[in-house]
Motif scaffolding. Structure first.
Motif, PDB file in Angstrom:
ATOM      1  N   GLY A 102       0.640  -1.144  -0.152  1.00 21.94           N
ATOM      2  CA  GLY A 102      -0.059  -0.060  -0.156  1.00 21.94           C
ATOM      3  C   GLY A 102       0.923   1.326  -0.048  1.00 21.94           C
ATOM      4  O   GLY A 102       0.127   2.437  -0.128  1.00 21.94           O
ATOM      5  N   THR A 103       2.154   1.030  -0.058  1.00 17.78           N
ATOM      6  CA  THR A 103       3.007   2.352   0.110  1.00 17.78           C
ATOM      7  C   THR A 103       3.400   2.796  -1.377  1.00 17.78           C
ATOM      8  O   THR A 103       3.693   1.808  -2.265  1.00 17.78           O
ATOM      9  CB  THR A 103       4.235   1.907   0.816  1.00 17.78           C
ATOM     10  N   ASN A 104       3.280   4.047  -1.793  1.00 19.89           N
ATOM     11  CA  ASN A 104       3.746   4.290  -3.113  1.00 19.89           C
ATOM     12  C   ASN A 104       5.121   5.079  -2.931  1.00 19.89           C
ATOM     13  O   ASN A 104       5.076   6.163  -2.112  1.00 19.89           O
ATOM     14  CB  ASN A 104       2.704   5.399  -3.479  1.00 19.89           C
ATOM     15  N   MET A 105       6.165   4.814  -3.371  1.00 19.89           N
ATOM     16  CA  MET A 105       7.306   5.260  -3.471  1.00 19.89           C
ATOM     17  C   MET A 105       7.374   6.425  -4.427  1.00 19.89           C
ATOM     18  O   MET A 105       8.559   7.163  -4.288  1.00 19.89           O
ATOM     19  CB  MET A 105       8.380   4.163  -3.594  1.00 19.89           C
ATOM     20  N   HIS A 106       6.508   6.616  -5.204  1.00 21.86           N
ATOM     21  CA  HIS A 106       6.528   7.749  -6.076  1.00 21.86           C
ATOM     22  C   HIS A 106       8.035   7.686  -7.015  1.00 21.86           C
ATOM     23  O   HIS A 106       8.420   8.649  -7.263  1.00 21.86           O
ATOM     24  CB  HIS A 106       6.465   9.319  -5.536  1.00 21.86           C
TER      25      HIS A 106
ATOM     26  N   PRO B  81       4.871   7.616   5.331  1.00 15.98           N
ATOM     27  CA  PRO B  81       5.112   7.103   3.840  1.00 15.98           C
ATOM     28  C   PRO B  81       3.788   7.371   2.941  1.00 15.98           C
ATOM     29  O   PRO B  81       2.686   7.130   3.383  1.00 15.98           O
ATOM     30  CB  PRO B  81       5.480   5.702   3.905  1.00 15.98           C
ATOM     31  N   SER B  82       3.931   7.971   1.708  1.00 18.02           N
ATOM     32  CA  SER B  82       2.653   7.894   0.851  1.00 18.02           C
ATOM     33  C   SER B  82       2.242   6.588   0.764  1.00 18.02           C
ATOM     34  O   SER B  82       2.471   5.699   0.331  1.00 18.02           O
ATOM     35  CB  SER B  82       3.344   8.624  -0.519  1.00 18.02           C
ATOM     36  N   THR B  83       0.735   6.837   0.448  1.00 14.78           N
ATOM     37  CA  THR B  83      -0.227   5.573   0.311  1.00 14.78           C
ATOM     38  C   THR B  83      -1.051   6.038  -0.673  1.00 14.78           C
ATOM     39  O   THR B  83      -1.883   5.322  -1.172  1.00 14.78           O
ATOM     40  CB  THR B  83      -0.945   5.292   1.591  1.00 14.78           C
ATOM     41  N   SER B  84      -0.908   7.300  -1.448  1.00 13.88           N
ATOM     42  CA  SER B  84      -1.850   7.852  -2.613  1.00 13.88           C
ATOM     43  C   SER B  84      -1.172   7.535  -3.850  1.00 13.88           C
ATOM     44  O   SER B  84       0.123   7.624  -3.926  1.00 13.88           O
ATOM     45  CB  SER B  84      -2.066   9.202  -2.300  1.00 13.88           C
TER      46      SER B  84
END
Lengths: 280, 259
Positions: A102-106, B81-84
């Motif tokens: 569910g984490t987005n490392m972009h 931490p980003s979840t989007s």
């Protein structure tokens, strides 16, 4: 037969006013899909106005088609909704993964080039294409690390995945150059091996060369080596819709239009030369 | 665990926490060792998210200065931490983070300025919604008026603030020297919304804030009038409610009305 839209640019906020006021001689614009999902106000209004005059191509950065989390159906629905609104010529994302649990490392993180990964990604692409109801176009990413467990070259991986899933390719010529430099392979061998009939679009961009490795920053003009590789690519693939991708240190629109004109001239010269050779 | 999942788990752990667990999986080149190459991703992850926060909170950055902003960004990125799918929303926990972590928890103006700045950003590109026009209301039967309920537009935000954070934000945004921090006796509700593609704001009087709270919570026009009796005599309360409603419609705050 794939449509040839000619030469395009990324639709970026600093150019909104110039684009609306001057209607530049550009064949199409590419949008970052995520910037227009769940959005309203000025960004979406401007996209609607640009759409009235130009074809649009959608380019996503968060599908994580190679990720190990389940495909995000909420995200795919938003892509599908935006496609219904914008009616793009095609939509693309990257042959990579972007996060886990569910984490987005972009970031566009490279996959290991293994049979397991081919099976995994091809199956997910098929499910995306079924859900969206249109073919997906996937871009080769630049990379700084290579995995010990890889079983094939990147271009073999790209060809195998796109063949298995029957999807299209967005060939980023700069990314081929960056990865070839970083992993010490022949960029032209990569271009030679790309399944030409699947290449729907080409990206050109600038990067930052640190000497021992190149970082794909999209904040510089296209460098001479990448122009040379583009010329070679056109010689191999023929005319393919091509755009300059600039995401940081964004210059005034005329500078990007001048870079795009260089791409136009390179393609015209290569095709004229080939026509001359065929006639002779 | 599959080999692919193992690669991804160790790569992500390296990006979030550093360490050596990922380095066994990757290769040196003739020009560079694997630690430097993996480090390019480690650094890029942090730099990218600092840039996102800087873009969303430029005046928070201005208020606390470069060094403190970098420290804040590092702490925030580690905590959230980003979840989007869109980095645009990465900073959505910043206000809560500032309110619950020192040294900012004991400096409410910092969290309030961040909340105000975030609300302006949300108002700017919130999904479009309908805008109720005065004619629609004028055409409604007078018998319907007591039971009317209203829906606010999606870009409308209400922020009760206990400091002069909006004044400080405005000065920083205009590259002026900000005023000293002031704490108000009773919190003031600030209204943030969008008009003509720009995010705008104004402070609400206590009675208008109360009326808007009631309207936003789905109360009928009669109940809004009754709520204003806390501030005005009954005959004046109805007039004040009607005046507020007229202003909100003119401002484009109201999306729809139902009986």
């Amino acid at each position: 037969m794939m449509s040839n839209l000619g030469f395009g640019l990324g639709l970026r906020q600093p150019h909104y006013t110039d684009i609306l006021e001057t209607r530049p001689d550009v064949g199409w614009f590419e949008i970052i899909s995520e910037n227009y999902m769940e959005a309203g106000g000025q960004p979406l209004s401007i996209l609607d106005r640009v759409r009235e005059d130009y074809p649009i191509v959608m380019h996503g950065v968060s599908m994580s088609i190679g990720g190990s989390d389940p495909l995000n159906e909420d995200y795919l629905q938003k892509i599908k909704d935006l496609i219904a609104r914008i009616e793009p010529e095609w939509y693309s994302d990257h042959l990579c993964w972007t996060g886990l649990n569910g984490t987005n490392m972009h970031d566009l993180l490279p996959l290991p080039y293994t049979v397991e990964a081919v099976n995994h990604v091809a199956e997910r692409i098929s499910r995306v294409q079924d859900f969206i109801g249109r073919r997906l176009t996937l871009e080769n990413v630049s990379s700084y690390v290579s995995y010990d467990c890889s079983e094939m070259a990147e271009w073999e991986f790209l060809a195998e995945v796109t063949d298995r899933a029957d999807c299209d390719i967005l060939l980023d010529v700069n990314n081929v150059y960056v990865s070839a430099y970083n992993h010490e392979f022949d960029a032209r061998a990569y271009i030679d091996a790309v399944p030409a009939s699947r290449v729907r679009q080409i990206h050109l961009a600038g990067h930052d060369n640190n000497g021992t490795h190149i970082i794909d920053t999209h904040d510089h003009p296209v460098c001479e080596d990448v122009w040379d590789l583009y010329e070679y690519t056109v010689g191999k693939l023929g005319a393919v819709p091509t755009m300059i991708e600039r995401d940081a240190n964004i210059p005034p629109l005329p500078e990007l239009l001048a870079e795009l004109d260089r791409a136009r001239k390179i393609e015209a010269a290569v095709l004229a030369k080939q026509a001359g050779e065929n006639a002779a | 665990m599959t080999a692919l999942l193992d690669v991804q788990a160790r790569f992500q752990d390296f990006l979030l926490n550093g360490g050596d667990g990922f380095l066994d999986l990757i290769c040196d080149t003739s020009k560079e060792n694997r630690r430097v190459l993996a480090g390019a991703y480690y650094d890029a992850y942090r730099l990218r998210l600092i840039e996102v926060l800087d873009n969303d909170f430029p005046n928070l950055h201005g208020l606390i200065g470069d060094d403190s902003f970098l420290e804040l960004a590092a702490g925030y990125t580690a905590a959230h931490p980003s979840t989007s799918e869109n980095a645009r929303w990465f900073g959505r926990h910043m206000t809560d983070y500032l309110r619950t972590n020192e040294p900012y928890a004991s400096q409410p103006v910092v969290g309030e300025l961040a909340a105000f700045e975030w609300a302006l950003g949300e108002a700017f590109d919130a999904p479009d919604s309908d805008t109720l026009v005065a004619e629609t209301l004028e055409n409604m039967a007078s018998d319907d008026w007591p039971g009317l309920v209203f829906t606010l537009g999606g870009a409308v935000r209400r922020l009760p603030l206990s400091t002069n954070a909006p004044d400080i934000w405005q000065a920083l945004d205009g590259e002026q020297v900000p005023p000293s921090v002031e704490t108000v006796y009773a919190s003031v509700t600030w209204l943030v919304w969008r008009r003509d593609f720009s995010a705008i704001y104004r402070a609400l009087d206590l009675d208008e804030a109360r009326a808007l709270d009631l309207l936003a919570s789905g109360k009928t026009f009669t109940e809004v009038c009754e709520g204003l009796c806390e501030f005005h005599p009954p005959d004046m309360a109805s007039m004040r409610a009607a005046g507020c409603l007229q202003q909100w419609i003119a401002d484009g705050l109201i999306a729809s009305v139902a009986t």
